[in-house]
Design a protein around this motif. Structure first.
Motif, short mmCIF file in Angstrom:
data_model
loop_
_atom_site.label_atom_id
_atom_site.label_comp_id
_atom_site.label_asym_id
_atom_site.label_seq_id
_atom_site.Cartn_x
_atom_site.Cartn_y
_atom_site.Cartn_z
N MET A 1 0.84 -1.20 0.00
CA MET A 1 0.00 0.00 0.00
C MET A 1 0.88 1.25 0.00
O MET A 1 0.68 2.19 -0.79
CB MET A 1 -0.89 -0.06 1.24
N GLY B 1 1.53 4.20 -3.01
CA GLY B 1 1.41 5.64 -2.77
C GLY B 1 2.69 6.37 -3.14
O GLY B 1 2.66 7.40 -3.82
N SER C 1 -6.51 7.05 0.59
CA SER C 1 -5.69 6.57 -0.53
C SER C 1 -4.38 5.96 -0.09
O SER C 1 -3.88 6.22 1.01
CB SER C 1 -5.40 7.72 -1.50
N GLU C 2 -3.80 5.16 -0.98
CA GLU C 2 -2.46 4.60 -0.74
C GLU C 2 -1.44 5.72 -0.63
O GLU C 2 -0.46 5.61 0.11
CB GLU C 2 -2.10 3.64 -1.88
N LYS C 3 -1.66 6.82 -1.36
CA LYS C 3 -0.75 7.97 -1.24
C LYS C 3 -0.75 8.50 0.19
O LYS C 3 0.31 8.86 0.73
CB LYS C 3 -1.17 9.08 -2.20
#
Lengths: 629, 629
Positions: free
Chosen positions: A89, A93, A552-554
């Protein structure tokens, strides 16, 4: 989604969202909240991080109740599976931000080589400063200097370099700690690739070792890809300075051609901005009965053009479908990241053109107009022309803009903040030492339909500023806080007496907008500057961070680089790690002894604010300053 | 797993596996088959590719029966979700191979700089050839040439280079096709990172666009990271030449110190090999009552030392737990990839030391001895010493080695094959044109407990050679085929009359072992050489590939680069794509019109062999050669 009067039970704290969700129901148009409801109950294995599909011996899943399998087919236990999933994850990101940075560096090179007619070197003083950090000769002319800089930055994506240049902004103690832990990031891409390797079946099977490398990967984002994205954007498009603007769906204009700029990278939106000032296109808009061409921002592309150009902001993540429902958007122009694939379907219910621009990001029911450094100027005109012509197809009776806009001041780059302080961080540090400002908290991150939209952002921010804590925000948080009125100069009245006095003296709001989500690097760069000025490591500062509504993964990568940089970070949404006690304990406790900071998870924003205040006051005490603990 | 007399219902076709699985049950030791059974039923959403956890709005899952949700919370439909999941699988595989290649390039640089005392430039002629491909001056001395080559290869991991050097081995038509499709790989790491970016929420939402980039990512592995791994390994450790050896669990010796070399990268195993010849260590082994030190290989590290040193091979993927159950392994030394985390638990039931060697790959219940280019020679001695001393702890009454070894000939690098042919591919092409050899098939890939071990490999291979098709194998397939006796020179008797005559004339077996799984690049390099010699693109050749028992993300990357290089590939295990008709149709049909090759999925090995024969004969017809269709 339940519609109770308790704001926590509504889908948003903001009237524009609530009005548009109601309209969506009337129109029979599906939105993200409908799809979220349809996904209930979400898979418990995946939510706990206990499912693995990293090979086709699987998929495997472990029983969280201890009755069924406790190992996958390869023998991986919960600690390994959860750690691998979290690491991937974070890697995704970091990859997203860094690939965004890469696009900017490639454009910088094209500009330096005279191949990008739409772009130019805008902030030459910043070019000089950044080039100096990379050891590039000061006496080169701008084009040559930009070329050297672009090549030096490109080298940081590769494997040849030792360590990332921007990390040298940090105190030596932090860099030494990273070296000791073996988490000092090397090449930017390399760390992402190594994460993908380590998480392949049969590579790294030690949860702590996996997570330490995940921190390194996140650091290669924060002090690498993202920071390059921020700094090169400033060189190309200008370093933000305070600018007044407006926010919420009311920024769309009934009588104008409205173009919504959505996504993350300013490369396209800056070209749309230029084209929107083309007299011929404005004349054509007027000929079609419009008053002119009105650009509005959404999500982080919106933040980029708000910070630098004062373009008004229509909304954050959960507004992206709703903005189309106004019936007033002639075009939504997207680059990449966080663009729901549903927007094409919503646009198809209206006259709105959905226009995609990146070869990396195509969408259902969209028109694709591919931008390159070479063609961007012309493509910008082409897209604006499409939007203008589309005004003729608008159905005025369907236009519904439910609110009037709110005022805000944006544009607080590190340079702007230091400028407001007279050029050095000393006045800010003096105010902190005196206790007028207790500390600073970065409130950042996304929206998530699991949470009442903007309740987390605004509750935490309101509580912090009332407690004399300066809030720095970016991304979706920045939109939420602006809509709540915290970023008008009048917002100072909501601050505690110490912070209020500072705001009034400096004519700044109590919440400073520092940019898009890649611009969280402005926050960590400011933290590094404060730490250097105080002569301490970052983890000793009275600062913290929060991502109350992240999705989000970010955001996972950002939170990880914040913590690895020494900044305590409170998450409002639980990451998928509860299936492993080892991983959960490490994140919530163990990391403190490793990197001097840790995560907390607290969905209740009031309790989250209390944690953040406690952290600031505790760090004040550690520095020998007065503390309210 | 059911124990019926039908071999398809047994867990393996090989007696050593069957005997050891029985022993594991007697000893109450859990193996991969037990864990596979415990995972039944596997999650249908994950198996179909229909679950998504790429953000924490999710996890989401789509209903394959069309009754429940057909979109995730963001709006992603089955096509998008399945394509993203497959792309990430391929990216993880490409990342693994390429990171393996990176470790070799870094060692090459250390050797060139005189910093790696255990390593040396072994094949100077190959150094010259490869350096010439990279445009490095021919007259440099070896160390300087190696340094230039290492730096040039490192640049291919970064973003500065245009295209990958090794891709130039292909016919121009193939490169032109990739350019046209925009799938020519650029930097090696870049493509992996871009895949992770594109598959982030809200980036690429077009299944075809995602999959095309996944092919590009795979190509950056096949013609980048993996090929660099193969070629640098040859420079450092020697280019394989035909060598006689043995295979199966019978290669462990009752009276010797047995050290099992497991994993994928030869960097560690070559140092263990050197140390195992240290007279002082051999003397110590003898003093402890052993006849000597016996190295045996497992999986692809085993293939590396088999190909170059003739070290006998104990087994493939599904043997890794069983080899410890012999009670005769003093140490299992692992580097990375495909090492089940369960091996520590099995080793703990015996006297076996599990020794990990890479900072990227730590394991439960293992001793960690970290190898670097600088310390590897000394670490090799340290590890062998540990194994030797451990002989004293062996309990002879627990030793159970159920079979006698089978003979095999290995070591068929491209150079060795061309050498056997007199230096050019012409004799092979002549034999193909004459129809004596119908064509060639690469049978490659892993084991998977979903399939009777080695039934797929051996059934397909047996059928192909009987049909006068030359088989090239690598990885786990190579072990399976050797155990079946196909690689003894007597294996020629199993071939059809044409192939048999060639084998007898050249004194080669009908199945040529080309190495480890990264060495699938030897197969595609040979294919490119044949295509160039014939003046056609690769997809016109009477060749094909099969991965009958694949399990890993690396295998997915290999299959994807094979297809994108123009080679029809039959998979024996269904990839998790059936949830999307678009993706499934593209893989099984549509790709043919795009890259001239496609996938097939056929779990029945006899039917798979029929597909492969049909492909070879069909391509013969396309070339105007006689065809048995």
């Amino acid at each position: 989604m339940a519609d109770h009067t308790d704001p926590k039970q509504q889908c948003s704290v903001h009237p524009d969202t609530l009005a548009m969700v109601q309209r969506a129901r009337q129109e029979g148009i599906e939105t993200v909240w409908d799809r979220a409801q349809a996904q209930e109950p979400q898979c418990g294995f995946c939510s706990l991080g206990l499912s693995c599909r990293n090979c086709v011996m699987g998929p495997c899943r472990l029983d969280p109740f201890g009755e069924g399998p406790q190992q996958g087919i390869c023998g991986a236990d919960a600690d390994i599976i959860v750690a691998r999933n979290l690491a991937r994850m974070i890697a995704a990101g970091a990859a997203s931000h860094s690939d965004h940075g890469r696009d900017l560096v490639e454009t910088l090179l094209a500009v330096a080589e005279g191949l990008a007619p739409g772009y130019q070197l805008t902030d030459l003083a910043k070019l000089d400063r950044i080039a100096a950090e990379f050891g590039i000769a000061a006496d080169l002319p701008p084009q040559a200097k930009a070329k050297e800089l672009a090549l030096a930055m490109m080298a940081e994506f590769g494997i040849h370099k030792g360590h990332l240049t921007f990390a040298k902004r940090l105190p030596a103690a932090r860099l030494d700690l990273w070296q000791k832990l073996n988490i000092a990031p090397r090449g930017i891409d390399r760390e992402v690739v190594e994460t993908m390797h380590r998480t392949h079946m049969g590579v790294d099977n030690d949860a702590v070792n996996i997570l330490l490398h995940a921190l390194r990967t996140a650091l290669s984002d924060g002090w690498g890809g993202s920071m390059i994205a921020t700094e090169v954007s400033d060189i190309l498009f200008g370093t933000p300075q305070p600018v007044a603007s407006q926010v919420n769906l009311g920024v769309l204009k009934k009588d104008q051609v409205n173009i919504v700029l959505h996504g993350h990278n300013p490369l396209v939106s800056e070209m749309i901005y230029r084209a929107s000032h083309d007299p011929a296109l404005i004349d054509r808009a007027k000929a079609l009965g419009a008053g002119g061409i009105n650009l509005v921002g959404l999500c982080c592309t919106g933040n980029e053009v708000l910070m630098r150009k004062g373009i008004p902001m229509a909304g954050n993540h959960l507004l992206q479908e709703l903005v189309i429902l106004t019936g007033a958007a002639e075009a939504m122009v997207v680059d990449y990241q966080c663009i729901m694939p549903s927007v094409g379907q919503v646009a198809a219910c209206y006259h709105t053109h959905l226009i995609t621009t990146s070869p990396k990001a195509k969408f259902p029911l969209a028109q694709h107009h591919e931008f390159t450094p070479e063609n961007a100027l012309e493509k910008g005109r082409e897209v604006v022309r499409l939007a203008v012509e589309n005004f003729a197809r608008r159905r005025p009776e369907r236009v519904f803009i439910p609110v009037e806009p709110v005022q805000q001041v944006s544009g607080f780059s590190v340079e702007a903040i230091l400028g407001a302080l007279g050029g050095t961080p000393t006045p800010l540090l003096d105010a902190i030492k005196a206790g007028q400002i207790r500390g600073a908290v970065g409130v950042v991150g996304c929206n998530n339909p699991k949470i009442c939209q903007d309740l987390g952002h605004t509750t935490i921010t309101r509580t912090l500023i009332a407690s004399d804590i300066l809030v720095l925000d970016t991304g979706c948080t920045a939109v939420a806080n602006a809509k709540a009125g915290f970023k008008d100069l009048s917002g100072a009245a909501l601050a505690g007496p110490g912070l209020q006095a500072i705001c009034e003296a400096l004519k700044i709001p109590p919440v400073l907008h520092m940019g898009s989500c890649v611009d969280n690097t402005r926050i960590i760069a400011l933290a590094a500057a404060l730490a250097n000025a105080l002569g301490v490591d970052v983890d000793k500062l009275p600062i913290a961070a929060a991502a109350p509504e992240w999705y989000s993964e970010k955001a996972a990568a950002i939170a990880a680089y914040a913590v690895a940089s020494g900044i305590y970070t409170v998450l409002g949404v639980t990451p998928p790690v509860l299936g492993s006690k080892t991983v959960t304990d490490l994140l919530l406790t163990g990391l403190e002894g490793v990197v001097g900071a840790k995560f907390a998870v607290e969905p209740d924003p009031e309790k989250a604010a209390a944690l953040l205040i406690r952290q600031v006051e505790s760090k004040r005490r550690g520095l020998g300053l007065d503390s309210r603990l």
